[in-house]
Design a protein around this motif. Structure first.
Motif, mmCIF file in Angstrom:
data_model
loop_
_atom_site.group_PDB
_atom_site.id
_atom_site.type_symbol
_atom_site.label_atom_id
_atom_site.label_comp_id
_atom_site.label_asym_id
_atom_site.label_seq_id
_atom_site.Cartn_x
_atom_site.Cartn_y
_atom_site.Cartn_z
ATOM 1 N N ARG A 137 -9.553 6.509 -1.147
ATOM 2 C CA ARG A 137 -8.356 5.670 -1.050
ATOM 3 C C ARG A 137 -8.345 4.614 -2.151
ATOM 4 N N LEU A 138 -9.506 4.025 -2.442
ATOM 5 C CA LEU A 138 -9.585 3.044 -3.525
ATOM 6 C C LEU A 138 -9.273 3.697 -4.871
ATOM 7 N N GLU A 154 -14.213 8.755 2.226
ATOM 8 C CA GLU A 154 -12.806 8.570 2.558
ATOM 9 C C GLU A 154 -12.277 7.251 2.007
ATOM 10 N N TYR A 155 -13.053 6.192 2.141
ATOM 11 C CA TYR A 155 -12.612 4.884 1.645
ATOM 12 C C TYR A 155 -12.635 4.836 0.118
ATOM 13 N N THR A 185 -8.422 5.272 8.219
ATOM 14 C CA THR A 185 -8.889 4.591 7.011
ATOM 15 C C THR A 185 -7.887 3.576 6.478
ATOM 16 N N ALA A 211 -11.633 -0.935 9.158
ATOM 17 C CA ALA A 211 -12.937 -0.717 8.535
ATOM 18 C C ALA A 211 -13.974 -0.314 9.569
ATOM 19 N N GLU A 254 0.815 -1.205 0.000
ATOM 20 C CA GLU A 254 0.000 0.000 0.000
ATOM 21 C C GLU A 254 0.850 1.257 0.000
ATOM 22 N N ASP A 268 -5.915 9.451 7.639
ATOM 23 C CA ASP A 268 -5.142 8.386 6.980
ATOM 24 C C ASP A 268 -4.920 7.212 7.927
ATOM 25 N N LEU A 300 -16.630 2.262 8.668
ATOM 26 C CA LEU A 300 -17.718 1.763 7.834
ATOM 27 C C LEU A 300 -18.780 1.075 8.696
ATOM 28 N N LEU A 342 -17.829 6.993 3.924
ATOM 29 C CA LEU A 342 -17.717 6.190 2.701
ATOM 30 C C LEU A 342 -16.821 6.877 1.678
#
Length: 326
Positions: free
Chosen positions: A293-294, A289-290, A225, A229, A178, A222, A232, A287
């Motif tokens: 990152r994706l 934020e994730y 996330t 999880a 990552e 950071d 979420l 959601l």
């Protein structure tokens, strides 16, 4: 510097630190020369806009162990440490900031502790944070308590990015896939044998901090996330709570209607809309934020780009023309 692998690499991320550099040189060089081990002082210039790079180049002319790695643009503190991990050659690697709040003299104790206790990680832990404001001390405690819960592993309180790690820890970190890693969480998460060395944190030697409130909040987001999880799941629970609250409002409204006590008004409507709307926006933000990152991960853009490494002499003159005054 030759091809010999040094015993120790000291990685120092820097960004616009021209004011503190003379003091930094005066304290760091005699300390490292007196350790009795081969070393390299690897300074990662994180795209400084002032004279930091030129001052480092000038100092390196008569300090062969001083190595400059210059990033093409400002990529952030954690990215600069990542660049240092990628480039460091030592059997042990110490990371320390340039502001001298973490005293360089503790490096000798970090190295001795690693060898005497045969551990792979030695954390520099602040025994006294009186130099920090009340707000910073309070938020720091909240951050570390939250991270311990989310990461599911004990994280040394008041241990930031002043630490010593062995070569196998460096290799393990570099092998992680990552980007955007937070070192104060990644290294404890790996689970290597560790120890602590306590020290008193000092005032910044010169200049101003580059770690403002926005950057601290970004680090916190950071951290959360990247490692858990839980937010979420929090969004799920908040959604459930909002649904139950809506049912309660409906039941209450029906009860009032059936008893003939209903009074036309907007208070209950505004309250319901505000509560449900706040929960929805919070869930959407988590959601987002994730998803961000994706999205960043799918782009596969490098976290940093190295423009120059003084260990490689090619391009040295071009770099001097770029950052030294003519």
């Amino acid at each position: 510097m030759g091809e010999q692998v040094p015993d120790l690499s000291v990685v120092v991320p820097m960004y616009d630190e021209q004011e503190v550099l003379p003091i930094f040189f005066d304290r760091m060089r005699p300390l490292l020369d007196g350790l009795g081990v081969s070393y390299e002082l690897l300074v990662v210039d994180d795209g400084s806009r002032d004279a930091t790079a030129s001052m480092l180049l000038a100092a390196a002319t008569d300090w062969p162990q001083l190595r400059l790695v210059r990033l093409l643009r400002n990529s952030g503190h954690q990215a600069a440490i990542s660049a240092g991990f990628r480039r460091a050659r030592g059997n042990y690697v110490v990371t320390i900031d340039a502001d001298l709040q973490d005293p360089p003299e503790v490096i000798a104790e970090l190295l001795a502790t690693a060898r005497d206790r045969d551990v792979d990680v030695v954390y520099g832990v602040r025994s006294d944070r009186s130099s920090d404001s009340w707000a910073k001390r309070t938020t720091a405690r909240m951050y570390y308590r939250l991270m311990c819960r989310l990461v599911g592993r004990d994280i040394p309180f008041d241990a930031a990015d002043f630490r010593l790690v062995s070569r196998r820890v460096v290799d393990a970190v570099n092998a992680l896939p990552e980007d955007g890693r937070v070192f104060r969480l990644v290294i404890p998460w790996l689970g290597f044998p560790s120890a602590e060395v306590r020290y008193v944190r000092a005032e910044r030697a010169a200049g101003v901090t580059k770690y403002n409130l926005r950057k601290m909040l970004r680090l916190a987001f950071d951290s959360v996330t990247a490692f858990s999880a839980a937010p979420l799941r929090l969004a799920t629970w908040l959604g459930l709570f909002g649904g139950l609250l809506s049912v309660a409002f409906v039941i209450g409204a029906l009860a009032i209607k059936l008893t003939g006590q209903s009074i036309p008004g907007w208070t209950s409507t505004v309250l319901a809309v505000a509560v449900i709307g706040a929960i929805q926006l919070l869930c959407l933000g988590l959601l987002g934020e994730y998803v961000a990152r994706l999205f960043q991960s799918s782009q596969k853009r490098p976290q940093f780009l190295v423009g120059y490494d003084s260990l490689d002499d090619s391009g040295h003159q071009a770099l001097e023309r770029e950052i030294l005054p003519t």
